[in-house]
Enzyme design. Sequence first.
Site, PDB file in Angstrom:
ATOM      1  N   HIS A  62     -41.969 -40.999   9.236  1.00  9.50           N
ATOM      2  CA  HIS A  62     -41.136 -42.214   9.275  1.00  9.50           C
ATOM      3  C   HIS A  62     -41.888 -43.385   9.923  1.00  9.50           C
ATOM      4  O   HIS A  62     -41.977 -43.447  11.136  1.00  9.50           O
ATOM      5  CB  HIS A  62     -39.851 -41.942  10.064  1.00  9.50           C
ATOM      6  CG  HIS A  62     -38.886 -41.092   9.325  1.00  9.50           C
ATOM      7  ND1 HIS A  62     -37.911 -41.619   8.504  1.00  9.50           N
ATOM      8  CD2 HIS A  62     -38.748 -39.749   9.244  1.00  9.50           C
ATOM      9  CE1 HIS A  62     -37.215 -40.642   7.959  1.00  9.50           C
ATOM     10  NE2 HIS A  62     -37.692 -39.490   8.393  1.00  9.50           N
ATOM     11  N   GLU A  96     -40.883 -46.387  10.148  1.00 12.00           N
ATOM     12  CA  GLU A  96     -39.956 -47.370  10.716  1.00 12.00           C
ATOM     13  C   GLU A  96     -39.568 -47.089  12.156  1.00 12.00           C
ATOM     14  O   GLU A  96     -39.144 -47.988  12.867  1.00 12.00           O
ATOM     15  CB  GLU A  96     -38.696 -47.481   9.839  1.00 12.00           C
ATOM     16  CG  GLU A  96     -37.740 -46.287   9.866  1.00 12.00           C
ATOM     17  CD  GLU A  96     -38.149 -45.132   8.954  1.00 12.00           C
ATOM     18  OE1 GLU A  96     -39.346 -45.043   8.592  1.00 12.00           O
ATOM     19  OE2 GLU A  96     -37.286 -44.311   8.620  1.00 12.00           O
ATOM     20  N   CYS A 145     -40.272 -40.153   3.556  1.00 15.71           N
ATOM     21  CA  CYS A 145     -39.662 -38.833   3.788  1.00 15.71           C
ATOM     22  C   CYS A 145     -39.001 -38.314   2.500  1.00 15.71           C
ATOM     23  O   CYS A 145     -39.697 -37.948   1.573  1.00 15.71           O
ATOM     24  CB  CYS A 145     -38.695 -38.903   4.961  1.00 15.71           C
ATOM     25  SG  CYS A 145     -38.232 -37.265   5.548  1.00 15.71           S
TER      26      CYS A 145
END
Length: 533
Positions: free
Chosen positions: A171, A173, A83
């Site tokens: 993202h 994660e 990001c």
Amino acid sequence: MERIIILDFGSQVTQVIGRRVRELNVYCEIHPFNKFPFEDGRIIPSDVKGIILSGSPFSVRDEKSPSVILSHYAGKVPILGICYGAQLIAQNYGGSVEASDTREYGRAALTVANIDEPIFKDVPKTSQVWMSHGDSITELPRSAELIASTASVCNAAYKIAEKKIYAFQFHPEVFHTQYGGTMLRNFVKGICGCKGDWTTESFIESTVESLREKLGTDEVILGLSGGVDSSVAAVLLNKAIGSRLHCIFVDNGLLRKNEFEEVLLQYQDMGLNVTGVRAADRFLDALRGISDPEGKRKAIGKTFIDVFEAEAQKITGAKWLAQGTIYPDVIESSSVKGPSATIKSHHNVGGLPEKMNLKIVEPLRSLFKDEVRRTGLALGIKRQLISRHPFPGPGLGIRVLGEVTKEKLDILKEADHIFISNLRTYMTDLPAASNGLSYAEGSSQIPLYDAIWQAGTILLPVRSVGVMGDERTYEYTIALRAVISNDGMTADWVHIPYEFLAKVSNQIINKVKGVNRVCYDISSKPPATIEWE
Ligand code: XMP
């Protein structure tokens, strides 16, 4: 030893990147972007296998936005920008980042340009990713190659092959990115070449070894709280130095019913050299006449230090104070956002280290909470202790609202005992709270206690009218609280079955003298807090 360095630009989910990397059995460290851990950043130790640049609430277009000198690391070890990290890299190498009219937030379908691209190994051509950004990369650096796009974000992922750089606008994660774990695995294991041999067992082995080396034949003092962190720290130290570890467990009278006796027994069973100090009266004395929550916290904190210090002084020749500090405490206190306001009072033994000339040892400093729990289980600590809900340092002292008296504490302890023991025996198909424990495959039901992150009872300082038999009563109200959360910063009340609430309410009103009303707290945090004081 191999490690991944995560540079934190202040994203809310930086810790989640760390957790995901650790789940791959690869050790990683999170550092604020402006405190790169190697001298001037030019020489990267050989155990550093890769660097991840996190997201951020800032815009790379702001003059004061956080930044790093990429040329110090680029090309030396692989870099993954996420990001904000991806935008920073783009800007740095001659690309353009521009503001978009609307912040893009939510799910998007990612299409991979070439499924043979190593970072997308085992990722289907199209899959769901999670976006959360205001700015967009409108032009890639000339040396970059586009590797994935979504319908609204052309430059969703790119690489700069010669510099070993990968960059994702989305993202990987977060849970909503379907193949995020696979992409991180491809980066960490495939591109960085990490072997992934950092396991609970290897952590225990290497920590015990380094504790032995560090502590030699020194005596160590540790304050036990009955909670997970201090207990795991104690068992780990005990494994390293045996009875040279002196544990002190203070009964402040503000623990749950029978807790001091039960936990002390467990500690002794685990072979710990532990002294239990009964000091309930001193705490009650200190609390007399104080009804302000912060005043109560101060009185409890000060009394704890006095009692602990007097006991610690008896251990002659001690050189170290051990603490159950864990990784989130360390990151919070050095993060981009500045020192954290939350101090765990049971970790905080005031000026004791300076006064007694003690050095600090913190064996769990590098672990996340779920890793602490797994370490505890591997060390043979009982599941019941490991799965315990968080409990505040000032204990029931902040759950008796207003002034604390022995009478009110006794009422609260009884009511709390009924609530908590029912939570332990009632089975539910609600999902497990994030407590790091696993359940046998196929077991669809778990104890309600395990579906809750934290639960407790509160004694309200008001009396209300009731009727029991032929008589009118004028007694206290008990509030029940049960929340799910990840870290206590935000929380949601748990949708406990009515049937369960009815049972607990009945038992409390029938069995606890002094209570004629029970309520369930249905407020979330924010705007409410978990504790009432
Ligand atoms: P709040 O009430 O702020 O609580 O939503 C968040 C978490 O922190 C715990 N808590 C404390 N823990 N000393 C502690 O050690 C304190 O003074 C304290 N106050 C709140 C609370 O139990 C919850 O887990």
